[in-house]
Design an enzyme around this catalytic site. Structure first.
Site, PDB file in Angstrom:
ATOM      1  N   ASP A 155       0.794  -1.226   0.000  1.00 18.94           N
ATOM      2  CA  ASP A 155       0.000   0.000   0.000  1.00 18.94           C
ATOM      3  C   ASP A 155       0.827   1.277   0.000  1.00 18.94           C
ATOM      4  O   ASP A 155       0.375   2.327   0.450  1.00 18.94           O
ATOM      5  CB  ASP A 155      -0.895  -0.013   1.250  1.00 18.94           C
ATOM      6  CG  ASP A 155      -0.089  -0.252   2.523  1.00 18.94           C
ATOM      7  OD1 ASP A 155       1.130  -0.005   2.493  1.00 18.94           O
ATOM      8  OD2 ASP A 155      -0.675  -0.674   3.532  1.00 18.94           O
ATOM      9  N   ARG A 173       2.082   8.007  10.155  1.00 17.35           N
ATOM     10  CA  ARG A 173       1.840   9.416   9.881  1.00 17.35           C
ATOM     11  C   ARG A 173       0.661   9.970  10.665  1.00 17.35           C
ATOM     12  O   ARG A 173       0.692  11.090  11.155  1.00 17.35           O
ATOM     13  CB  ARG A 173       1.484   9.586   8.400  1.00 17.35           C
ATOM     14  CG  ARG A 173       2.557  10.134   7.538  1.00 17.35           C
ATOM     15  CD  ARG A 173       2.076  10.085   6.097  1.00 17.35           C
ATOM     16  NE  ARG A 173       3.160   9.703   5.220  1.00 17.35           N
ATOM     17  CZ  ARG A 173       4.009  10.565   4.667  1.00 17.35           C
ATOM     18  NH1 ARG A 173       3.866  11.847   4.869  1.00 17.35           N
ATOM     19  NH2 ARG A 173       4.982  10.148   3.904  1.00 17.35           N
ATOM     20  N   HIS A 183      12.152   4.677  14.692  1.00 17.17           N
ATOM     21  CA  HIS A 183      12.061   5.066  13.284  1.00 17.17           C
ATOM     22  C   HIS A 183      12.754   6.421  13.124  1.00 17.17           C
ATOM     23  O   HIS A 183      12.581   7.302  13.967  1.00 17.17           O
ATOM     24  CB  HIS A 183      10.585   5.164  12.895  1.00 17.17           C
ATOM     25  CG  HIS A 183      10.349   5.108  11.425  1.00 17.17           C
ATOM     26  ND1 HIS A 183      10.477   6.211  10.626  1.00 17.17           N
ATOM     27  CD2 HIS A 183      10.017   4.087  10.610  1.00 17.17           C
ATOM     28  CE1 HIS A 183      10.214   5.863   9.375  1.00 17.17           C
ATOM     29  NE2 HIS A 183       9.928   4.581   9.333  1.00 17.17           N
ATOM     30  N   GLU A 236      -2.215   5.099   3.067  1.00 17.90           N
ATOM     31  CA  GLU A 236      -2.101   3.723   2.555  1.00 17.90           C
ATOM     32  C   GLU A 236      -3.441   3.120   2.144  1.00 17.90           C
ATOM     33  O   GLU A 236      -3.508   2.336   1.190  1.00 17.90           O
ATOM     34  CB  GLU A 236      -1.416   2.829   3.597  1.00 17.90           C
ATOM     35  CG  GLU A 236       0.072   3.108   3.778  1.00 17.90           C
ATOM     36  CD  GLU A 236       0.365   4.250   4.741  1.00 17.90           C
ATOM     37  OE1 GLU A 236      -0.592   4.899   5.230  1.00 17.90           O
ATOM     38  OE2 GLU A 236       1.557   4.507   4.991  1.00 17.90           O
TER      39      GLU A 236
HETATM   40  N1  UDP Z   1      11.280  -4.023  11.369  1.00 24.14           N
HETATM   41  C1  UDP Z   1      12.666  -4.152  11.296  1.00 24.14           C
HETATM   42  N2  UDP Z   1      13.438  -3.385  12.137  1.00 24.14           N
HETATM   43  C2  UDP Z   1      12.904  -2.520  13.040  1.00 24.14           C
HETATM   44  C3  UDP Z   1      11.490  -2.387  13.103  1.00 24.14           C
HETATM   45  C4  UDP Z   1      10.709  -3.154  12.245  1.00 24.14           C
HETATM   46  O1  UDP Z   1      13.187  -4.940  10.495  1.00 24.14           O
HETATM   47  O2  UDP Z   1      13.659  -1.872  13.773  1.00 24.14           O
HETATM   48  C5  UDP Z   1      10.457  -4.814  10.437  1.00 24.14           C
HETATM   49  C6  UDP Z   1       9.332  -5.601  11.054  1.00 24.14           C
HETATM   50  O3  UDP Z   1       9.763  -6.877  11.437  1.00 24.14           O
HETATM   51  C7  UDP Z   1       8.278  -5.668   9.965  1.00 24.14           C
HETATM   52  C8  UDP Z   1       8.555  -4.409   9.163  1.00 24.14           C
HETATM   53  O4  UDP Z   1       9.830  -3.927   9.551  1.00 24.14           O
HETATM   54  O5  UDP Z   1       8.457  -6.782   9.114  1.00 24.14           O
HETATM   55  C9  UDP Z   1       7.487  -3.398   9.434  1.00 24.14           C
HETATM   56  O6  UDP Z   1       7.834  -2.208   8.869  1.00 24.14           O
HETATM   57  P1  UDP Z   1       7.168  -0.835   9.280  1.00 24.14           P
HETATM   58  O7  UDP Z   1       6.642  -0.932  10.667  1.00 24.14           O
HETATM   59  O8  UDP Z   1       8.176   0.224   8.953  1.00 24.14           O
HETATM   60  O9  UDP Z   1       6.000  -0.677   8.221  1.00 24.14           O
HETATM   61  P2  UDP Z   1       4.498  -1.174   8.137  1.00 24.14           P
HETATM   62  O10 UDP Z   1       4.493  -2.657   8.290  1.00 24.14           O
HETATM   63  O11 UDP Z   1       3.724  -0.453   9.201  1.00 24.14           O
HETATM   64  O12 UDP Z   1       4.064  -0.759   6.766  1.00 24.14           O
END
Ligand code: UDP
Length: 375
Positions: free
Chosen positions: A97, A216, A246, A133
């Site tokens: 997304d 966000r 982050h 998203e």
């Molecule tokens: N993740 C990672 N390192 C971190 C935090 C998260 O590798 O320090 C991984 C987590 O295991 C998951 C992914 O990043 O697979 C999630 O990414 P994020 O939270 O940035 O995005 P979303 O899933 O909310 O789109």
């Protein structure tokens, strides 16, 4: 003649969820697989590429600090269109997304190239949660001619939008493939996640809460409330918070303003995937607003409190491992304290489930893509 498949991604979660697909496609006869990264998230993306041994064929390197969604989308559309003109793919794969997925699908459609959408059919029903998203993925749906829904719930959402059922395939979510593969790599070589040895030793004997936040729609008051809640949780000496932060300045600013330095809060740089997988395994409770983490925590039987008002991943809630807590400070604190103090409440949530997949999603996707591309 082999058919050309172009796999496009730009952010950390897309890379985690697509590297198993790239591997599975690469071993299918009759396909030439090319990868293009937009690097919408440069640093976080590169961490995943390194661990997955993935060297992209094309790197657009489109990240600019503080760029608006308009400018990002415009640059993605033009950049990806030029890549497609040069590469002439027969089929384009996008995931999830992001702006990259949305612009990649649109650029392919403008060239009448078949689009396959991995992780199709997630819907919160609210166009502002998650923002932007929810609309990005809805834009991909009518364009895609192959929809890889992670679950039956996601497939049903697509059918409700009148997507041709013959084009919808329930495959499981490829994040479980990535998680299991990475656990296997760590088991074979613990040094891959050895950077956490210090934290594991420092907090031995304390209950561990793993926190991630980056959404966000939580920027501003939501992020400040999350920071205050973390502070109150860390007031307990029996608890430690591990917080890979982050790099978004909105997150860093909010946390700096409230948390300062505390002995039992480890605010650390974003972890590469093996280290994050180990952090998930080490912790007792996960507090997150992430999408992917909501899928991984149930697979490891870790109670996950989700700092969102709605979720497009209701399967974790239905399985009992996830609970929506929003960004209300008191609610977050009381839910965490209940899990810490009530062993029955904890046990009820801490059961391993795999509502999101069995680790074979990428193989299923590759088989169908190969079948469709090679006719
Ligand atoms: N993740 C990672 N390192 C971190 C935090 C998260 O590798 O320090 C991984 C987590 O295991 C998951 C992914 O990043 O697979 C999630 O990414 P994020 O939270 O940035 O995005 P979303 O899933 O909310 O789109």
């Amino acid at each position: 003649m082999t058919k050309r498949v172009l796999v496009i991604f730009g952010t950390r979660p897309e890379a985690i969820k697509l590297f198993p697909v790239v591997r599975a496609l690469a071993v299918r006869p009759g396909l030439t697989v090319r990868t293009c990264v937009t690097a919408q998230h440069r640093g976080l993306l590169d961490q995943v590429l390194a661990i997955a041994d993935l060297v992209p064929d094309i790197d657009l390197d489109l990240m600019e600090p503080g760029q608006s969604l308009d400018r990002l989308t415009a640059r993605l559309l033009v950049g990806l269109g030029e890549v497609m003109d040069a590469e002439r793919p027969d089929l384009v794969v996008v995931q999830g997304d992001t702006a990259t997925a949305m612009a990649g699908a649109l650029a392919a459609y403008y060239r009448r190239v078949t689009v396959a959408h991995v992780e199709a059919g997630l819907r919160s029903g609210d166009i502002y949660h998650p923002w932007p998203e929810e609309v990005n993925r809805r834009i991909v749906a009518p364009i895609a001619e192959l929809h890889f829904a992670p679950t039956e719930t996601a497939a049903a959402a697509l059918r409700r939008e009148n997507i041709d059922p013959a084009t919808i395939h329930v495959t499981g979510n490829t994040v479980i493939d990535a998680l299991l593969w990475t656990q296997g790599r760590i088991a074979a070589d613990p040094a891959l996640a050895g950077g956490l040895d210090g934290i594991a030793a420092r907090f031995a004997g304390q209950r561990l809460v793993l926190v991630t936040t980056h959404r966000r729609e939580n920027f501003g008051e939501g992020m400040a409330a999350i920071a205050r809640a973390i502070g109150r949780i860390a007031d307990r000496p029996d608890v430690a918070v591990v917080f890979p932060m982050h790099p978004n300045p909105e997150v860093v600013r909010a946390m700096d303003a409230v948390l300062g330095t505390r002995a039992n809060v480890a605010r650390i740089a974003p972890l590469d995937y093996p280290h994050f997988v180990r952090a998930l395994a080490l912790c007792d409770i996960v507090l997150t607003d992430s999408g992917g983490v909501q899928e991984e925590a149930p697979a490891l039987g870790k109670p996950v409190l989700v700092m969102r008002e709605t979720t497009e991943r209701p399967e974790g809630v239905a399985a009992g491992t996830a609970r929506l807590v929003g960004t209300d400070e008191d609610r977050i604190v009381s839910e965490i304290f209940t899990l810490l103090g009530d062993s029955d409440a904890y046990a009820a949530m801490a059961r391993a489930h795999n509502p999101f997949g069995d680790g074979q999603a990428a193989a299923r996707i590759a088989e169908i893509v190969a079948h469709v591309a090679t006719g």
